[in-house]
Enzyme design. Structure first.
Site, mmCIF file in Angstrom:
data_model
loop_
_atom_site.group_PDB
_atom_site.id
_atom_site.type_symbol
_atom_site.label_atom_id
_atom_site.label_comp_id
_atom_site.label_asym_id
_atom_site.label_seq_id
_atom_site.Cartn_x
_atom_site.Cartn_y
_atom_site.Cartn_z
ATOM 1 N N LYS A 103 0.646 -1.112 -0.051
ATOM 2 C CA LYS A 103 0.092 -0.087 0.064
ATOM 3 C C LYS A 103 0.938 1.211 -0.091
ATOM 4 O O LYS A 103 0.362 2.338 -0.657
ATOM 5 C CB LYS A 103 -0.964 -0.048 1.057
ATOM 6 N N ASP A 119 -10.085 3.179 2.118
ATOM 7 C CA ASP A 119 -10.157 2.675 3.617
ATOM 8 C C ASP A 119 -10.519 3.629 4.292
ATOM 9 O O ASP A 119 -11.639 3.383 5.194
ATOM 10 C CB ASP A 119 -8.654 2.199 3.941
ATOM 11 N N ALA A 149 -4.486 0.720 8.485
ATOM 12 C CA ALA A 149 -5.733 1.175 8.660
ATOM 13 C C ALA A 149 -5.986 1.976 9.742
ATOM 14 O O ALA A 149 -7.014 2.882 9.480
ATOM 15 C CB ALA A 149 -6.605 -0.423 8.979
HETATM 16 P P1 NDP Z 1 -0.560 -3.181 10.256
HETATM 17 O O1 NDP Z 1 0.224 -4.618 10.159
HETATM 18 O O2 NDP Z 1 -0.388 -2.051 9.401
HETATM 19 O O3 NDP Z 1 -0.975 -2.994 11.900
HETATM 20 C C1 NDP Z 1 -1.433 -3.972 12.815
HETATM 21 C C2 NDP Z 1 -1.566 -3.181 14.036
HETATM 22 O O4 NDP Z 1 -2.058 -4.000 15.010
HETATM 23 C C3 NDP Z 1 -0.659 -2.156 14.648
HETATM 24 O O5 NDP Z 1 -1.230 -1.117 15.341
HETATM 25 C C4 NDP Z 1 -0.032 -3.186 15.861
HETATM 26 O O6 NDP Z 1 0.510 -2.701 16.878
HETATM 27 C C5 NDP Z 1 -1.504 -4.061 16.190
HETATM 28 N N1 NDP Z 1 -1.330 -5.339 16.709
HETATM 29 C C6 NDP Z 1 -0.702 -6.439 16.243
HETATM 30 N N2 NDP Z 1 -0.722 -7.349 16.988
HETATM 31 C C7 NDP Z 1 -1.098 -7.015 18.076
HETATM 32 C C8 NDP Z 1 -1.228 -7.638 19.415
HETATM 33 N N3 NDP Z 1 -0.944 -8.799 19.693
HETATM 34 N N4 NDP Z 1 -1.623 -6.824 20.454
HETATM 35 C C9 NDP Z 1 -1.762 -5.444 20.285
HETATM 36 N N5 NDP Z 1 -1.656 -4.847 19.134
HETATM 37 C C10 NDP Z 1 -1.365 -5.555 18.083
HETATM 38 O O7 NDP Z 1 -2.292 -3.919 9.621
HETATM 39 P P2 NDP Z 1 -3.571 -3.126 9.107
HETATM 40 O O8 NDP Z 1 -3.546 -1.714 9.648
HETATM 41 O O9 NDP Z 1 -3.635 -3.100 7.728
HETATM 42 O O10 NDP Z 1 -4.706 -4.002 9.525
HETATM 43 C C11 NDP Z 1 -5.002 -4.126 10.863
HETATM 44 C C12 NDP Z 1 -6.266 -5.183 10.926
HETATM 45 O O11 NDP Z 1 -7.403 -4.487 10.268
HETATM 46 C C13 NDP Z 1 -6.124 -6.421 10.123
HETATM 47 O O12 NDP Z 1 -6.740 -7.519 11.031
HETATM 48 C C14 NDP Z 1 -6.749 -6.416 8.919
HETATM 49 O O13 NDP Z 1 -7.360 -7.516 8.404
HETATM 50 C C15 NDP Z 1 -8.102 -5.406 9.204
HETATM 51 N N6 NDP Z 1 -8.420 -4.623 8.155
HETATM 52 C C16 NDP Z 1 -9.606 -4.437 7.845
HETATM 53 C C17 NDP Z 1 -10.121 -3.740 6.942
HETATM 54 C C18 NDP Z 1 -11.609 -3.662 6.703
HETATM 55 O O14 NDP Z 1 -12.071 -3.089 5.538
HETATM 56 N N7 NDP Z 1 -12.409 -4.262 7.565
HETATM 57 C C19 NDP Z 1 -9.336 -2.942 5.984
HETATM 58 C C20 NDP Z 1 -7.788 -2.828 6.442
HETATM 59 C C21 NDP Z 1 -7.443 -3.621 7.425
HETATM 60 P P3 NDP Z 1 2.420 -2.394 16.782
HETATM 61 O O15 NDP Z 1 2.430 -1.037 16.015
HETATM 62 O O16 NDP Z 1 2.694 -2.473 18.257
HETATM 63 O O17 NDP Z 1 2.831 -3.816 15.878
#
Ligand code: NDP
Length: 271
Positions: free
Chosen positions: A68, A104, A131
């Site tokens: 992205k 998004d 996201a």
């Molecule tokens: P990214 O990898 O960019 O971000 C992941 C986020 O989740 C970070 O803030 C990360 O924190 C946090 N995270 C991951 N594991 C944990 C944990 N165990 N405990 C706490 N925080 C955690 O992913 P995206 O932003 O692209 O996607 C995030 C979610 O949103 C996914 O599940 C994806 O499928 C969903 N999504 C849904 C969409 C929709 O249209 N419904 C569109 C886009 C995404 P840290 O920075 O500390 O690693």
């Protein structure tokens, strides 16, 4: 039926085998009777893939992880909003010029606005990934007070500074005051279905809880929110709206959002 006039659309990412975008777009093409097809392309070399979009006259492309942000310098033009968010999830091929957009943020806002009047609402946003950045942009444009909580506190604080939001440590997550909670982390996503980012006691009647995780579409967070009498919004709503906005960019036509949600729910139910 495809023939020599079939228009090709698709998604690029890695992996893409679980993507629901083909369900969204092929469903719309079929219902609208359009001679078009939407395919999933698992990409290893992004530059070559972008050349392929131009070379094969692919009309529109969705972009997912991990491309992205990386795709931005490879495009001819990027919308101001996508540039500010720092991510493109939609490419439109306009006569060989590839233009990048982000749907998004508007998808998330539409999903929220369907269920809650966002005016003067204090929103607790969990996450600071791709996201979360898009949702932060939308909420700030809407004039909301946004509190960002992210597992990596520094990253959350940076995002908050960039968009003029508040940030709080992840450890304080269960002590904050808010009207709307948005989970934009991947906590609760399959196969970790049993996890929720907040304790059930943090949730109470009167608040709205949106989880953007859509697999499963009823996450533990949403299940507990429902049990506490909260208004809930699942991740399929955002997914459907961001897909509808992509379709509108590509074709200028508005698809039936309820039908998209139905298609997604049926497909996820079957999986
Ligand atoms: P990214 O990898 O960019 O971000 C992941 C986020 O989740 C970070 O803030 C990360 O924190 C946090 N995270 C991951 N594991 C944990 C944990 N165990 N405990 C706490 N925080 C955690 O992913 P995206 O932003 O692209 O996607 C995030 C979610 O949103 C996914 O599940 C994806 O499928 C969903 N999504 C849904 C969409 C929709 O249209 N419904 C569109 C886009 C995404 P840290 O920075 O500390 O690693």
């Amino acid at each position: 039926m495809t023939d020599s006039r079939t228009e090709v659309y698709g998604i690029i990412g890695r992996p893409v085998d679980h993507s629901l975008s083909p369900v969204i777009h092929n469903g719309i093409f079929k219902r609208m009777g359009l001679n078009a097809v939407y395919l999933a392309f698992e990409v290893t070399d992004l530059r070559e893939a972008v050349m392929g979009i131009r070379g094969l006259n692919i009309r529109g492309i969705s972009v997912t992880l991990p491309f992205k942000t990386k795709i931005i310098p490879l495009l001819d033009e990027v919308s101001g909003v996508a540039e500010k968010i720092g991510a493109v999830n939609t490419v439109s091929n306009q006569g060989g010029r590839l233009i990048g957009f982000n749907t998004d943020w508007s998808g998330a806002m539409k999903a929220l606005e369907e269920k809650v009047d966002l005016r003067r609402k204090r929103v607790l946003l969990l996450g600071a990934g791709g996201a979360a950045r898009a949702i932060t942009y939308g909420l700030k444009e809407n004039g909301n007070t946004v509190i960002i909580c992210n597992r990596s506190n520094d990253k959350g604080a940076r995002l908050a500074r960039e968009f003029d939001c508040l940030s709080r440590p992840w450890s304080s997550i269960n002590e904050l005051e808010f009207d709307v909670l948005v989970n934009a982390t991947s906590v609760g996503m399959h196969p970790c279905d049993g996890a929720s980012p907040v304790r059930k006691e943090t949730l109470f009647k009167g608040i709205t809880v949106m989880d953007i995780v859509y697999s499963p579409f009823k996450t533990k967070l949403l299940q507990e929110a429902e049990e506490k009498g909260c208004q809930t919004i699942d991740g399929l709503a955002m997914l459907a709206h961001q897909g509808a906005a992509q379709f509108e960019i590509w074709t200028g036509r508005k698809p039936d959002i309820d039908q998209i949600k139905k298609d997604l729910r049926e497909t996820l139910g079957e999986r």
